[in-house]
Enzyme design. Structure first.
Site, PDB file in Angstrom:
ATOM      1  N   GLU A 226       7.142  11.754   2.571  1.00 25.78           N
ATOM      2  CA  GLU A 226       6.257  10.724   2.034  1.00 25.78           C
ATOM      3  C   GLU A 226       6.754   9.354   2.393  1.00 25.78           C
ATOM      4  O   GLU A 226       7.960   9.131   2.497  1.00 25.78           O
ATOM      5  CB  GLU A 226       6.217  10.813   0.494  1.00 25.78           C
ATOM      6  CG  GLU A 226       5.189  11.749  -0.025  1.00 25.78           C
ATOM      7  CD  GLU A 226       5.142  11.791  -1.547  1.00 25.78           C
ATOM      8  OE1 GLU A 226       5.819  10.983  -2.219  1.00 25.78           O
ATOM      9  OE2 GLU A 226       4.416  12.653  -2.056  1.00 25.78           O
TER      10      GLU A 226
ATOM     11  N   ARG B 137       0.907  20.602 -18.237  1.00 25.27           N
ATOM     12  CA  ARG B 137       1.525  20.966 -19.520  1.00 25.27           C
ATOM     13  C   ARG B 137       1.628  19.718 -20.374  1.00 25.27           C
ATOM     14  O   ARG B 137       1.281  18.631 -19.926  1.00 25.27           O
ATOM     15  CB  ARG B 137       2.937  21.505 -19.257  1.00 25.27           C
ATOM     16  CG  ARG B 137       3.751  20.506 -18.434  1.00 25.27           C
ATOM     17  CD  ARG B 137       5.217  20.873 -18.343  1.00 25.27           C
ATOM     18  NE  ARG B 137       5.899  20.191 -17.258  1.00 25.27           N
ATOM     19  CZ  ARG B 137       6.400  18.971 -17.306  1.00 25.27           C
ATOM     20  NH1 ARG B 137       6.272  18.248 -18.400  1.00 25.27           N
ATOM     21  NH2 ARG B 137       7.021  18.444 -16.268  1.00 25.27           N
TER      22      ARG B 137
ATOM     23  N   LYS C 252       3.447  20.741  -4.394  1.00 21.24           N
ATOM     24  CA  LYS C 252       3.041  19.349  -4.194  1.00 21.24           C
ATOM     25  C   LYS C 252       2.225  19.163  -2.913  1.00 21.24           C
ATOM     26  O   LYS C 252       1.361  18.285  -2.849  1.00 21.24           O
ATOM     27  CB  LYS C 252       4.267  18.443  -4.150  1.00 21.24           C
ATOM     28  CG  LYS C 252       5.025  18.342  -5.474  1.00 21.24           C
ATOM     29  CD  LYS C 252       6.184  17.362  -5.340  1.00 21.24           C
ATOM     30  CE  LYS C 252       7.316  17.626  -6.304  1.00 21.24           C
ATOM     31  NZ  LYS C 252       7.104  17.158  -7.660  1.00 21.24           N
TER      32      LYS C 252
ATOM     33  N   HIS D  39      15.909  10.062 -10.446  1.00 18.45           N
ATOM     34  CA  HIS D  39      14.479  10.390 -10.423  1.00 18.45           C
ATOM     35  C   HIS D  39      14.017  11.050 -11.713  1.00 18.45           C
ATOM     36  O   HIS D  39      13.014  11.746 -11.741  1.00 18.45           O
ATOM     37  CB  HIS D  39      14.124  11.299  -9.233  1.00 18.45           C
ATOM     38  CG  HIS D  39      14.474  10.696  -7.914  1.00 18.45           C
ATOM     39  ND1 HIS D  39      13.908   9.530  -7.455  1.00 18.45           N
ATOM     40  CD2 HIS D  39      15.350  11.082  -6.964  1.00 18.45           C
ATOM     41  CE1 HIS D  39      14.411   9.239  -6.284  1.00 18.45           C
ATOM     42  NE2 HIS D  39      15.303  10.162  -5.959  1.00 18.45           N
TER      43      HIS D  39
HETATM   44  P1  ADP Z   1       9.342  15.644  -9.822  1.00 16.08           P
HETATM   45  O1  ADP Z   1       8.540  16.886  -9.679  1.00 16.08           O
HETATM   46  O2  ADP Z   1      10.774  15.880  -9.612  1.00 16.08           O
HETATM   47  O3  ADP Z   1       9.005  14.921 -11.086  1.00 16.08           O
HETATM   48  P2  ADP Z   1       7.872  13.541  -8.433  1.00 16.08           P
HETATM   49  O4  ADP Z   1       7.111  13.740  -7.198  1.00 16.08           O
HETATM   50  O5  ADP Z   1       7.095  13.373  -9.689  1.00 16.08           O
HETATM   51  O6  ADP Z   1       8.893  14.741  -8.575  1.00 16.08           O
HETATM   52  O7  ADP Z   1       8.826  12.290  -8.233  1.00 16.08           O
HETATM   53  C1  ADP Z   1       9.834  11.950  -9.152  1.00 16.08           C
HETATM   54  C2  ADP Z   1      10.158  10.461  -9.091  1.00 16.08           C
HETATM   55  O8  ADP Z   1      10.572  10.045  -7.774  1.00 16.08           O
HETATM   56  C3  ADP Z   1       8.981   9.564  -9.389  1.00 16.08           C
HETATM   57  O9  ADP Z   1       8.823   9.374 -10.772  1.00 16.08           O
HETATM   58  C4  ADP Z   1       9.347   8.285  -8.658  1.00 16.08           C
HETATM   59  O10 ADP Z   1      10.255   7.516  -9.396  1.00 16.08           O
HETATM   60  C5  ADP Z   1      10.058   8.766  -7.428  1.00 16.08           C
HETATM   61  N1  ADP Z   1       9.119   8.882  -6.294  1.00 16.08           N
HETATM   62  C6  ADP Z   1       8.391   9.956  -5.974  1.00 16.08           C
HETATM   63  N2  ADP Z   1       7.637   9.750  -4.876  1.00 16.08           N
HETATM   64  C7  ADP Z   1       7.905   8.497  -4.477  1.00 16.08           C
HETATM   65  C8  ADP Z   1       7.469   7.680  -3.371  1.00 16.08           C
HETATM   66  N3  ADP Z   1       6.610   8.148  -2.454  1.00 16.08           N
HETATM   67  N4  ADP Z   1       7.960   6.435  -3.261  1.00 16.08           N
HETATM   68  C9  ADP Z   1       8.837   5.964  -4.165  1.00 16.08           C
HETATM   69  N5  ADP Z   1       9.309   6.671  -5.196  1.00 16.08           N
HETATM   70  C10 ADP Z   1       8.852   7.926  -5.365  1.00 16.08           C
HETATM   71  P1  ADP Z   2       8.795  15.709 -14.792  1.00 19.44           P
HETATM   72  O1  ADP Z   2       8.520  17.112 -14.355  1.00 19.44           O
HETATM   73  O2  ADP Z   2       7.889  14.736 -14.108  1.00 19.44           O
HETATM   74  O3  ADP Z   2      10.230  15.335 -14.722  1.00 19.44           O
HETATM   75  P2  ADP Z   2       9.149  15.526 -17.657  1.00 19.44           P
HETATM   76  O4  ADP Z   2       9.966  14.330 -17.642  1.00 19.44           O
HETATM   77  O5  ADP Z   2       8.129  15.709 -18.721  1.00 19.44           O
HETATM   78  O6  ADP Z   2       8.331  15.643 -16.302  1.00 19.44           O
HETATM   79  O7  ADP Z   2      10.172  16.739 -17.600  1.00 19.44           O
HETATM   80  C1  ADP Z   2       9.897  17.966 -18.069  1.00 19.44           C
HETATM   81  C2  ADP Z   2      11.106  18.735 -18.549  1.00 19.44           C
HETATM   82  O8  ADP Z   2      10.894  20.051 -18.122  1.00 19.44           O
HETATM   83  C3  ADP Z   2      12.437  18.321 -17.967  1.00 19.44           C
HETATM   84  O9  ADP Z   2      13.150  17.462 -18.806  1.00 19.44           O
HETATM   85  C4  ADP Z   2      13.186  19.626 -17.876  1.00 19.44           C
HETATM   86  O10 ADP Z   2      13.888  19.898 -19.058  1.00 19.44           O
HETATM   87  C5  ADP Z   2      12.101  20.630 -17.760  1.00 19.44           C
HETATM   88  N1  ADP Z   2      11.944  21.097 -16.406  1.00 19.44           N
HETATM   89  C6  ADP Z   2      11.443  20.461 -15.340  1.00 19.44           C
HETATM   90  N2  ADP Z   2      11.421  21.250 -14.279  1.00 19.44           N
HETATM   91  C7  ADP Z   2      11.927  22.437 -14.675  1.00 19.44           C
HETATM   92  C8  ADP Z   2      12.147  23.690 -14.042  1.00 19.44           C
HETATM   93  N3  ADP Z   2      11.874  23.889 -12.780  1.00 19.44           N
HETATM   94  N4  ADP Z   2      12.666  24.703 -14.772  1.00 19.44           N
HETATM   95  C9  ADP Z   2      12.962  24.526 -16.067  1.00 19.44           C
HETATM   96  N5  ADP Z   2      12.765  23.374 -16.715  1.00 19.44           N
HETATM   97  C10 ADP Z   2      12.260  22.340 -16.040  1.00 19.44           C
HETATM   98 MG    MG Z   3       7.194  14.143 -11.627  1.00 25.54          MG
END
Ligand code: ADP
Ligand code: ADP
Ligand code: MG
Length: 650
Positions: free
Chosen positions: A200, A297, A116, A235
């Site tokens: 952040e 993906r 990220k 989240h």
């Molecule tokens: P992940 O890889 O776990 O999906 P993300 O960076 O996409 O991580 O963040 C997951 C969730 O956390 C977001 O969908 C949002 O709800 C919350 N989030 C992430 N960054 C912020 C932010 N800067 N401020 C508020 N909420 C955030």
């Molecule tokens: P996000 O990454 O923003 O949460 P999705 O909601 O599309 O996006 O989640 C993708 C799916 O991929 C999750 O429900 C989980 O099952 C799987 N996943 C996410 N991160 C990982 C990881 N590091 N290893 C294995 N599976 C993962």
């Molecule tokens: Mg995400």
């Protein structure tokens, strides 16, 4: 078009990919672990290859074994689904070195977005707005603490390698920063073998709005509009919809352009999602959205985009991987109606959304929705993989219409045998702020008490469960008809509801095809009209009643589950008089009252297990001596597994 592909995944997404492959005449190869020998995705595929033990590290994450499986079966390409190896650039390189196609972006594109912090630097350079914060190399606690002060509280600490909401901590005040950082780093190290974090600005009133993008190998990139994924727990997304409530043309245009910029900056090919965080405190403003990350993906929630655009994204993936250009240009794409998706999980909402396991003794999906699932009735939700049961996707002309359809679909989706989040989803759809489309990512947390409170089953539900449990409902003919003809006139039925509370019901025929049910001195009249309708105190109610291995479930506006003590304790093949105690259902061993060698008497409580949120006491099937204990406290046991053996020669 490709001739044969291997799907390096399992569950609903493997099945989803196969559906489109089949429609296009593309042959499919499934891979499976021990736990998935009889899984739906294996049954659906044209061919399947065993790849190892149930643990993901020994099967679905073993890239080389999977590539070998593709070569042996003559598949030309590998579809990674989501999760597992889908965002692993080394895997992509190995696939290509083996002379196969990876159905997804290049290793370089995945790598560019993989961390990220680096992704944010890259996006900033490309002119895409990024969340303000620190995303550099320095990981010293004091330094990061200073950065947090500079950014201004509240801040969010994020693992740079994070995913699935892991390694993320919201910090509201400077005093708690150091502890939160240490804990995020520990979790990041454990989950991703990378402790680096970024800091952040925590966006106020945050909404998660993401843009679906698609690129091909000819330099074309389009976006397929937005999805709102603000309804989250821990989240992680729970309900997604498209379009986003309150979206304006100006905002959509700005976000779409930024997403295309992001994709073009890394020569993107295939399906991808650019996730933005949006400050929704003053409605949606074109200067109030920031890049969070890009998922390189197909996304779990891609079906809502398919519903509003009429495009099959897996078909696009297969076409692009075959070298074809994108089927449509940006101007050809438009939004039709409104779509919502609800994710049904085996999870215990009241216990902090704890993943659950168990056999789906009963499973029946709504006809009103598109159902993307990887399980069938009788399948097991095992502890090895994501506990998703299905995704329900609806499409209507307006948001109201979609919401109505989703309510109906959830109401007509019935599962028993494992705890699910279906009742929770139902309640969530009724939240005023959600109904009005005024919500942010904290809606679930804010209302968590109300959303997880326990409800007392109404008398109607208890009475119906009692009739079913008493076996006075002839399932082969019209339900309940046989009752008055030959059954005794009076029954007393004991049940436990899902909170373990004992319910006693006295049932009596009323002589005219109905009956009188008495619960705690409250008396009701019941009459069954047909298989899904009853008259209760002269009111017509829609219900569905199911007996299954764990007891009785009644499905009305919500699902209610009961166990029948006589049925569970000491019954069955290894029951009264036998030499062993077997688990009457999948569950967790909570208490063991005896040791090997202990003398026991018939009916002594020996083991307490927990299943479906309830405790079940397993008693001695006869007098005797404990010869062997096959479980210990905290063991997860399968339905029918032997737990204890009495010695046979006493
Ligand atoms: P992940 O890889 O776990 O999906 P993300 O960076 O996409 O991580 O963040 C997951 C969730 O956390 C977001 O969908 C949002 O709800 C919350 N989030 C992430 N960054 C912020 C932010 N800067 N401020 C508020 N909420 C955030
Ligand atoms: P996000 O990454 O923003 O949460 P999705 O909601 O599309 O996006 O989640 C993708 C799916 O991929 C999750 O429900 C989980 O099952 C799987 N996943 C996410 N991160 C990982 C990881 N590091 N290893 C294995 N599976 C993962
Ligand atoms: Mg995400």
């Amino acid at each position: 078009m490709l001739n044969k592909i291997l799907i390096a995944n399992r569950g609903e997404i493997a099945c989803r990919v196969m559906r489109t492959a089949r429609a296009l005449g593309v042959k499919t190869v499934a891979v499976y672990s021990d736990a998935d020998r009889h899984a739906m995705h294996v049954a659906m595929a044209d061919e399947s290859v065993y790849i190892g033990p149930s643990a993901v590290t020994e099967s679905y994450l073993r890239g080389e074994t999977i590539i070998e499986a593709a070569l042996v079966t003559g598949a030309e390409a590998i579809h990674p689904g989501y999760g597992f190896l889908s965002e692993n650039p080394e895997f992509v390189e190995k696939v290509e070195q083996a002379g196969l196609r990876f159905i997804g972006p290049s290793a370089a594109a995945i790598r560019a977005m993989g961390l990220k912090d680096a992704a944010k630097v890259l996006m900033h350079k490309a002119g895409v707005p990024v969340v303000p914060g620190y995303h550099g190399e320095n990981q010293g606690s004091e330094f990061l603490q200073q950065q947090a002060l500079k950014i201004g509280y509240p801040v969010l600490i994020k693992a740079r390698a994070g995913g699935g909401g892991k390694g993320m901590r919201l910090v509201e005040t400077p005093e708690t920063f150091a502890d939160a950082l240490a804990s995020a780093q520990r979790e990041a190290q454990a989950s991703f073998a990378d402790a680096n974090c970024l800091i952040e600005k925590y966006i106020a009133s945050p909404r998660h709005i993401e843009i679906q993008v698609f690129g091909d190998d000819h330099g074309n990139v389009v976006h397929l509009f937005e999805r709102d994924c603000s309804l989250q727990r821990r989240h992680q997304k729970v309900i997604e919809e498209a379009p986003a409530p309150g979206m304006t043309d100006a905002m959509r245009d700005a976000m779409g352009k930024a997403a295309i910029e992001a994709a073009k900056a890394i020569d993107y090919s295939g399906a991808g999602t650019v996730e933005f965080i949006v400050d929704g405190s003053n409605g949606l403003q074109p200067d109030q959205f920031w890049f969070m990350e890009m998922n390189t993906r197909l996304q779990v929630e891609h079906p809502v985009t398919e519903a509003i655009t009429g495009c099959d994204l897996v078909e696009w993936q297969l076409r692009v991987a075959s070298g074809e250009p994108l089927p449509y240009s940006q101007d050809d794409l438009s939004i039709n109606g409104w779509s919502m998706e609800a994710r049904i999980y085996a999870e215990d909402v009241a216990k902090g959304f704890l993943p659950a396991t168990g056999t789906l003794h009963y499973l029946d999906f709504a006809e009103q929705a598109r159902v993307d699932t990887g399980v069938r009735e009788g399948d097991v939700i095992s502890p090895f993989y994501d506990p998703m049961i299905a995704k329900l996707i609806v499409h209507g002309e307006t948001r109201d219409a979609a919401l109505r359809l989703m309510r109906q679909s959830l109401r007509h989706t019935h599962a028993a045998g494992t705890v699910t989040n279906i009742n929770f989803l139902n309640d969530l759809l009724d939240q005023k702020d959600f109904v009005e489309g005024k919500f942010d990512t904290s809606l679930i947390d804010r209302n968590i008490d109300q959303l997880t409170g326990t409800l007392v089953p109404p008398d109607l539900i208890i009475a119906l469960a009692a009739i079913e449990a008493a076996g006075i409902n002839d399932r082969d003919s019209d339900p309940f008809v046989a009752f008055t003809l030959w059954q005794p006139l009076k029954h007393t039925v004991q049940l436990s509801d899902q909170d373990g509370i004992e319910r006693v019901v006295a049932l009596e025929t009323d002589g005219s095809g109905g009956w009188r049910a008495t619960i705690d001195e409250r008396c009701h009249m019941l009459m069954v009209v047909d298989s899904d309708r009853v008259l209760f105190d002269n009111q017509s109610v829609e219900v569905s009643i199911q007996s299954h291995a764990l007891g009785v479930s009644v499905f009305a506006d919500r699902a209610w589950h009961f166990t029948v003590p006589d049925q569970l304790d000491g019954d069955g093949p290894d029951g009264a008089g036998g030499d062993t105690i077997a688990a009457p259902m999948p569950g967790l061993i909570k208490v063991i009252n005896v040791e090997v060698g202990a003398k026991v008497a018939l009916g002594d409580p020996l083991i307490i297990m927990e299943a479906m949120k309830m405790e079940h006491t397993l008693t001695a099937p006869r007098d005797g001596e404990v010869e062997e204990l096959l479980v210990t406290v905290d063991d997860q046991v399968e339905d029918g597994g032997i737990l204890l053996r009495l010695s046979v020669d006493d």
